[in-house]
Design a protein around this motif. Structure first.
Motif, PDB file in Angstrom:
ATOM      1  N   TYR A  11       5.546  -1.181   0.113  1.00  0.00           N
ATOM      2  CA  TYR A  11       4.827  -0.669   1.611  1.00  0.00           C
ATOM      3  C   TYR A  11       3.421  -1.166   1.363  1.00  0.00           C
ATOM      4  CZ  TYR A  11       8.732   1.164   3.916  1.00  0.00           C
ATOM      5  OH  TYR A  11       9.964   1.300   4.661  1.00  0.00           O
ATOM      6  N   LEU A  12       2.828  -0.989   0.151  1.00  0.00           N
ATOM      7  CA  LEU A  12       1.325  -1.191  -0.057  1.00  0.00           C
ATOM      8  C   LEU A  12       1.219  -2.827   0.204  1.00  0.00           C
ATOM      9  CD1 LEU A  12      -1.337  -0.144  -1.042  1.00  0.00           C
ATOM     10  CD2 LEU A  12      -0.882  -0.137  -3.292  1.00  0.00           C
ATOM     11  N   ILE A  13       2.005  -3.359  -0.381  1.00  0.00           N
ATOM     12  CA  ILE A  13       1.662  -4.805  -0.374  1.00  0.00           C
ATOM     13  C   ILE A  13       1.868  -5.132   1.030  1.00  0.00           C
ATOM     14  CG2 ILE A  13       2.941  -7.134  -0.740  1.00  0.00           C
ATOM     15  CD1 ILE A  13       1.404  -5.786  -3.236  1.00  0.00           C
ATOM     16  N   ARG A  14       2.593  -4.566   1.876  1.00  0.00           N
ATOM     17  CA  ARG A  14       3.006  -5.014   3.325  1.00  0.00           C
ATOM     18  C   ARG A  14       1.596  -4.537   3.958  1.00  0.00           C
ATOM     19  NH1 ARG A  14       6.811  -6.935   6.363  1.00  0.00           N
ATOM     20  NH2 ARG A  14       8.240  -7.059   4.633  1.00  0.00           N
ATOM     21  N   PHE A  15       1.361  -3.245   3.640  1.00  0.00           N
ATOM     22  CA  PHE A  15       0.096  -2.683   4.538  1.00  0.00           C
ATOM     23  C   PHE A  15      -1.428  -3.523   4.163  1.00  0.00           C
ATOM     24  CE2 PHE A  15       2.240   1.793   4.316  1.00  0.00           C
ATOM     25  CZ  PHE A  15       2.829   1.501   5.512  1.00  0.00           C
TER      26      PHE A  15
END
Length: 76
Positions: A43-47
């Motif tokens: 999720y960090l990459i997506r955010f």
């Protein structure tokens, strides 16, 4: 996109929030490497990609607005 407005062979459709949300404003066409990064990177990459995705959404909405203005259509 190609000059004929078709996705290039290495392009991938990404459902940014969830695969069940499949309107044009819920996904985007990205390169295969970016799609793999978003799919497996957590999720960090997506955010971190949120600004780019929001810019895409803005372009989708602006395109819709221009099409309505061109055809005289009104939004629902």
């Amino acid at each position: 996109l190609t000059e004929a407005n078709r996705p290039v062979a290495s392009a991938a459709f990404d459902h940014f929030f969830h695969r069940g949300l499949n309107k044009p404003e819920h996904g985007w066409l990205i390169c295969g490497a970016c799609h793999a990064e978003l799919t497996y990177g957590g999720y960090l990459i997506r955010f971190l990609r949120m600004p780019e995705f929001r810019a895409f959404q803005g372009a989708v909405f602006e395109h819709r607005r221009q099409e309505r203005a061109r055809t005289g259509d009104t939004p629902e």
